[in-house]
Scaffold this motif. Structure first.
Motif, PDB file in Angstrom:
ATOM      1  N   LEU A  70       0.862  -1.189   0.000  1.00 39.75           N
ATOM      2  CA  LEU A  70       0.000   0.000   0.000  1.00 39.75           C
ATOM      3  C   LEU A  70       0.891   1.229   0.000  1.00 39.75           C
ATOM      4  O   LEU A  70       1.664   1.459   0.938  1.00 39.75           O
ATOM      5  N   HIS A  71       0.766   2.019  -1.064  1.00 39.02           N
ATOM      6  CA  HIS A  71       1.551   3.249  -1.195  1.00 39.02           C
ATOM      7  C   HIS A  71       0.690   4.430  -0.764  1.00 39.02           C
ATOM      8  O   HIS A  71      -0.419   4.618  -1.274  1.00 39.02           O
ATOM      9  N   VAL A  72       1.207   5.202   0.175  1.00 45.40           N
ATOM     10  CA  VAL A  72       0.520   6.401   0.658  1.00 45.40           C
ATOM     11  C   VAL A  72       1.392   7.596   0.283  1.00 45.40           C
ATOM     12  O   VAL A  72       2.241   8.034   1.066  1.00 45.40           O
ATOM     13  N   PRO A  73       1.221   8.130  -0.928  1.00 47.86           N
ATOM     14  CA  PRO A  73       2.135   9.188  -1.396  1.00 47.86           C
ATOM     15  C   PRO A  73       2.186  10.399  -0.481  1.00 47.86           C
ATOM     16  O   PRO A  73       3.259  11.005  -0.301  1.00 47.86           O
ATOM     17  N   ASP A  74       1.056  10.777   0.113  1.00 46.80           N
ATOM     18  CA  ASP A  74       1.032  11.984   0.934  1.00 46.80           C
ATOM     19  C   ASP A  74       1.841  11.835   2.223  1.00 46.80           C
ATOM     20  O   ASP A  74       2.107  12.838   2.901  1.00 46.80           O
ATOM     21  N   LEU A  75       2.203  10.608   2.580  1.00 45.81           N
ATOM     22  CA  LEU A  75       3.041  10.365   3.751  1.00 45.81           C
ATOM     23  C   LEU A  75       4.446   9.881   3.377  1.00 45.81           C
ATOM     24  O   LEU A  75       5.242   9.577   4.274  1.00 45.81           O
ATOM     25  N   ASP A  76       4.726   9.761   2.075  1.00 49.40           N
ATOM     26  CA  ASP A  76       5.988   9.135   1.630  1.00 49.40           C
ATOM     27  C   ASP A  76       6.148   7.765   2.291  1.00 49.40           C
ATOM     28  O   ASP A  76       7.243   7.370   2.695  1.00 49.40           O
ATOM     29  N   LEU A  77       5.041   7.035   2.361  1.00 44.17           N
ATOM     30  CA  LEU A  77       4.977   5.781   3.107  1.00 44.17           C
ATOM     31  C   LEU A  77       4.594   4.626   2.198  1.00 44.17           C
ATOM     32  O   LEU A  77       3.720   4.767   1.337  1.00 44.17           O
ATOM     33  N   VAL A  78       5.244   3.486   2.406  1.00 41.79           N
ATOM     34  CA  VAL A  78       4.791   2.226   1.843  1.00 41.79           C
ATOM     35  C   VAL A  78       4.572   1.256   2.993  1.00 41.79           C
ATOM     36  O   VAL A  78       5.470   1.047   3.819  1.00 41.79           O
ATOM     37  N   VAL A  79       3.378   0.691   3.065  1.00 42.11           N
ATOM     38  CA  VAL A  79       3.118  -0.415   3.982  1.00 42.11           C
ATOM     39  C   VAL A  79       3.372  -1.674   3.167  1.00 42.11           C
ATOM     40  O   VAL A  79       2.602  -2.023   2.279  1.00 42.11           O
ATOM     41  N   ALA A  80       4.472  -2.353   3.475  1.00 44.13           N
ATOM     42  CA  ALA A  80       5.082  -3.278   2.526  1.00 44.13           C
ATOM     43  C   ALA A  80       4.764  -4.741   2.765  1.00 44.13           C
ATOM     44  O   ALA A  80       5.247  -5.590   2.012  1.00 44.13           O
ATOM     45  N   GLY A  81       3.962  -5.060   3.785  1.00 47.85           N
ATOM     46  CA  GLY A  81       3.726  -6.472   4.037  1.00 47.85           C
ATOM     47  C   GLY A  81       5.040  -7.214   4.181  1.00 47.85           C
ATOM     48  O   GLY A  81       5.950  -6.755   4.869  1.00 47.85           O
ATOM     49  N   ASP A  82       5.175  -8.350   3.481  1.00 49.80           N
ATOM     50  CA  ASP A  82       6.378  -9.158   3.610  1.00 49.80           C
ATOM     51  C   ASP A  82       7.347  -8.990   2.451  1.00 49.80           C
ATOM     52  O   ASP A  82       8.262  -9.794   2.260  1.00 49.80           O
ATOM     53  N   VAL A  83       7.166  -7.929   1.657  1.00 47.01           N
ATOM     54  CA  VAL A  83       8.155  -7.628   0.623  1.00 47.01           C
ATOM     55  C   VAL A  83       9.454  -7.161   1.274  1.00 47.01           C
ATOM     56  O   VAL A  83      10.554  -7.502   0.834  1.00 47.01           O
ATOM     57  N   ILE A  84       9.326  -6.393   2.342  1.00 47.18           N
ATOM     58  CA  ILE A  84      10.469  -5.889   3.105  1.00 47.18           C
ATOM     59  C   ILE A  84      10.338  -6.392   4.537  1.00 47.18           C
ATOM     60  O   ILE A  84       9.230  -6.474   5.075  1.00 47.18           O
ATOM     61  N   TYR A  85      11.464  -6.736   5.135  1.00 47.92           N
ATOM     62  CA  TYR A  85      11.511  -7.131   6.550  1.00 47.92           C
ATOM     63  C   TYR A  85      12.324  -6.105   7.324  1.00 47.92           C
ATOM     64  O   TYR A  85      13.116  -5.355   6.746  1.00 47.92           O
ATOM     65  N   ASN A  86      12.163  -6.101   8.649  1.00 44.39           N
ATOM     66  CA  ASN A  86      12.816  -5.086   9.477  1.00 44.39           C
ATOM     67  C   ASN A  86      13.234  -5.704  10.810  1.00 44.39           C
ATOM     68  O   ASN A  86      12.465  -5.708  11.769  1.00 44.39           O
ATOM     69  N   GLY A  87      14.428  -6.270  10.831  1.00 47.64           N
ATOM     70  CA  GLY A  87      14.957  -6.815  12.077  1.00 47.64           C
ATOM     71  C   GLY A  87      14.445  -8.187  12.436  1.00 47.64           C
ATOM     72  O   GLY A  87      14.564  -8.608  13.584  1.00 47.64           O
ATOM     73  N   VAL A  88      13.889  -8.922  11.464  1.00 48.39           N
ATOM     74  CA  VAL A  88      13.311 -10.245  11.685  1.00 48.39           C
ATOM     75  C   VAL A  88      13.798 -11.175  10.572  1.00 48.39           C
ATOM     76  O   VAL A  88      13.908 -10.756   9.415  1.00 48.39           O
ATOM     77  N   HIS A  89      14.094 -12.435  10.910  1.00 51.40           N
ATOM     78  CA  HIS A  89      14.490 -13.394   9.887  1.00 51.40           C
ATOM     79  C   HIS A  89      13.389 -13.555   8.842  1.00 51.40           C
ATOM     80  O   HIS A  89      12.204 -13.613   9.166  1.00 51.40           O
ATOM     81  N   GLN A  90      13.792 -13.636   7.577  1.00 53.93           N
ATOM     82  CA  GLN A  90      12.838 -13.691   6.472  1.00 53.93           C
ATOM     83  C   GLN A  90      12.342 -15.118   6.228  1.00 53.93           C
ATOM     84  O   GLN A  90      13.053 -16.090   6.469  1.00 53.93           O
ATOM     85  N   TYR A  91      11.120 -15.211   5.738  1.00 55.28           N
ATOM     86  CA  TYR A  91      10.454 -16.487   5.484  1.00 55.28           C
ATOM     87  C   TYR A  91      10.829 -16.951   4.076  1.00 55.28           C
ATOM     88  O   TYR A  91      10.434 -16.349   3.075  1.00 55.28           O
ATOM     89  N   ARG A 130      17.554  -6.725   1.096  1.00 52.46           N
ATOM     90  CA  ARG A 130      18.368  -7.175  -0.038  1.00 52.46           C
ATOM     91  C   ARG A 130      19.602  -7.955   0.447  1.00 52.46           C
ATOM     92  O   ARG A 130      19.958  -8.982  -0.136  1.00 52.46           O
ATOM     93  N   ARG A 131      20.253  -7.439   1.476  1.00 54.35           N
ATOM     94  CA  ARG A 131      21.468  -8.098   1.972  1.00 54.35           C
ATOM     95  C   ARG A 131      21.154  -9.500   2.465  1.00 54.35           C
ATOM     96  O   ARG A 131      21.945 -10.422   2.276  1.00 54.35           O
ATOM     97  N   TYR A 132      20.005  -9.683   3.070  1.00 51.79           N
ATOM     98  CA  TYR A 132      19.613 -11.010   3.557  1.00 51.79           C
ATOM     99  C   TYR A 132      19.470 -11.980   2.379  1.00 51.79           C
ATOM    100  O   TYR A 132      19.981 -13.109   2.424  1.00 51.79           O
ATOM    101  N   LEU A 133      18.796 -11.540   1.322  1.00 52.57           N
ATOM    102  CA  LEU A 133      18.620 -12.409   0.162  1.00 52.57           C
ATOM    103  C   LEU A 133      19.950 -12.686  -0.528  1.00 52.57           C
ATOM    104  O   LEU A 133      20.202 -13.812  -0.995  1.00 52.57           O
ATOM    105  N   ASP A 134      20.820 -11.678  -0.601  1.00 55.11           N
ATOM    106  CA  ASP A 134      22.144 -11.898  -1.176  1.00 55.11           C
ATOM    107  C   ASP A 134      22.928 -12.929  -0.363  1.00 55.11           C
ATOM    108  O   ASP A 134      23.663 -13.759  -0.931  1.00 55.11           O
ATOM    109  N   THR A 135      22.768 -12.886   0.946  1.00 57.00           N
ATOM    110  CA  THR A 135      23.473 -13.832   1.802  1.00 57.00           C
ATOM    111  C   THR A 135      22.927 -15.240   1.626  1.00 57.00           C
ATOM    112  O   THR A 135      23.680 -16.218   1.679  1.00 57.00           O
ATOM    113  N   VAL A 136      21.626 -15.359   1.401  1.00 59.30           N
ATOM    114  CA  VAL A 136      21.054 -16.676   1.089  1.00 59.30           C
ATOM    115  C   VAL A 136      21.717 -17.253  -0.151  1.00 59.30           C
ATOM    116  O   VAL A 136      22.142 -18.419  -0.173  1.00 59.30           O
TER     117      VAL A 136
END
Length: 281
Positions: A163-184, A232-238
């Motif tokens: 979900l892109h919210v241009p007026d907030l410069d925000l993307v609610v990214a679901g599981d496309v991006i992770y943040n401090g958690v191991h990826q599935y 990206r770094r996590y996927l590269d490491t995989v």
């Protein structure tokens, strides 16, 4: 009229899995990020959680804002991002929406629910038929502000969106991006990692300043550049480590050594078992 957003983190919950992770951790679900985008009166909820108890907590959180919840949006079909959508929609008289591809994946997750989701969390998940609809033009109107559903293809599952919210410069990214958690990684075989990279490129092309990820360490901020780079770094490491290890345990240990600070090593263990099934010790 301006928009704002807030994030509720549903803490990790134990799974009905007897075997522990090889490092000794109990098997747990990753923390879930539930996002509320809101204006002066109305609000849109993104990625409602998995269990009844989590839904009750989220409902109280939304009620405390005093906002009128108009829509509930699911970024993708994994049940932890929508199984309580119907429960919350009934409570708030809101409309559940998703992309067409996500709705197909919702149906797939309903089909596998008895042997997968209910086995992991018996008795904790409400009835959850896939009743979402596709909004006109993949757009949600929030007090005159446009929230855009952007389909990105495969990430940690098929037919995902953000979900892109241009007026907030925000993307609610679901599981496309992770943040401090191991990826599935369970669904990352047969070119899945490369497809995931393409999804990340689409998100980066939206030029967000902030990204809310579906699974997030609550102590970290929503800086978009950092979260994109680390995913990206996590996927590269995989791609680097998987060919070096013939067993699930070897790959798991190597990833854990490379990313010791990430939450929920059980997620990478599940991925290791999927990517190295024939070599599992």
């Amino acid at each position: 009229m301006s928009l704002s957003y807030d994030v509720f983190i549903a803490e990790p919950i134990p799974l009905n899995v007897r075997e522990r992770v090889p490092n000794g951790d109990e098997r747990r679900f990753s923390p879930l990020s539930i996002t509320l985008v809101y204006g002066d009166r109305d609000a849109v909820l993104v990625d409602p959680p998995l269990t009844r108890n989590q839904a009750d907590d989220v409902a109280r959180w939304v009620e405390a804002t005093g906002k009128n919840l108009t829509h509930i949006f699911a970024t993708h079909g994994h049940g932890d991002h929508w199984f309580t959508a119907g429960l919350l929609a009934e409570r708030f008289d809101a409309q559940v929406v998703a992309s067409a591809g996500t709705i197909e994946q919702m149906r797939r997750n309903v089909a596998i629910r008895p042997q997968f989701w209910d086995a992991l969390l018996p008795g904790q998940i409400p009835d959850a038929p896939a009743t979402a609809t596709v909004p006109d033009g993949n757009r949600i109107d929030l007090e005159g502000h446009e929230l855009r559903i952007v389909e990105v293809g495969h990430s940690d599952t098929d037919e995902t969106s953000v979900l892109h919210v241009p007026d907030l410069d925000l993307v609610v990214a679901g599981d496309v991006i992770y943040n401090g958690v191991h990826q599935y990684l369970v669904e990352s075989k047969d070119g899945g990692v490369d497809a995931w990279r393409k999804a990340i490129d689409i998100v980066e092309g939206l030029r967000p300043r902030f990204i809310v990820t579906g699974h997030k360490n609550k102590d970290l901020d929503d800086d978009a550049q950092r979260a994109i780079a680390e995913t990206r770094r996590y996927l590269d490491t995989v791609d680097e480590l998987l060919p070096q290890h013939e067993t699930a345990r070897g790959f798991f240990d190597a990833m854990l050594e490379r990313f010791p600070a990430l939450l929920n090593p059980g997620a990478i263990w599940s991925g290791a078992l999927a990517l190295r099934p024939e070599k599992t010790p």
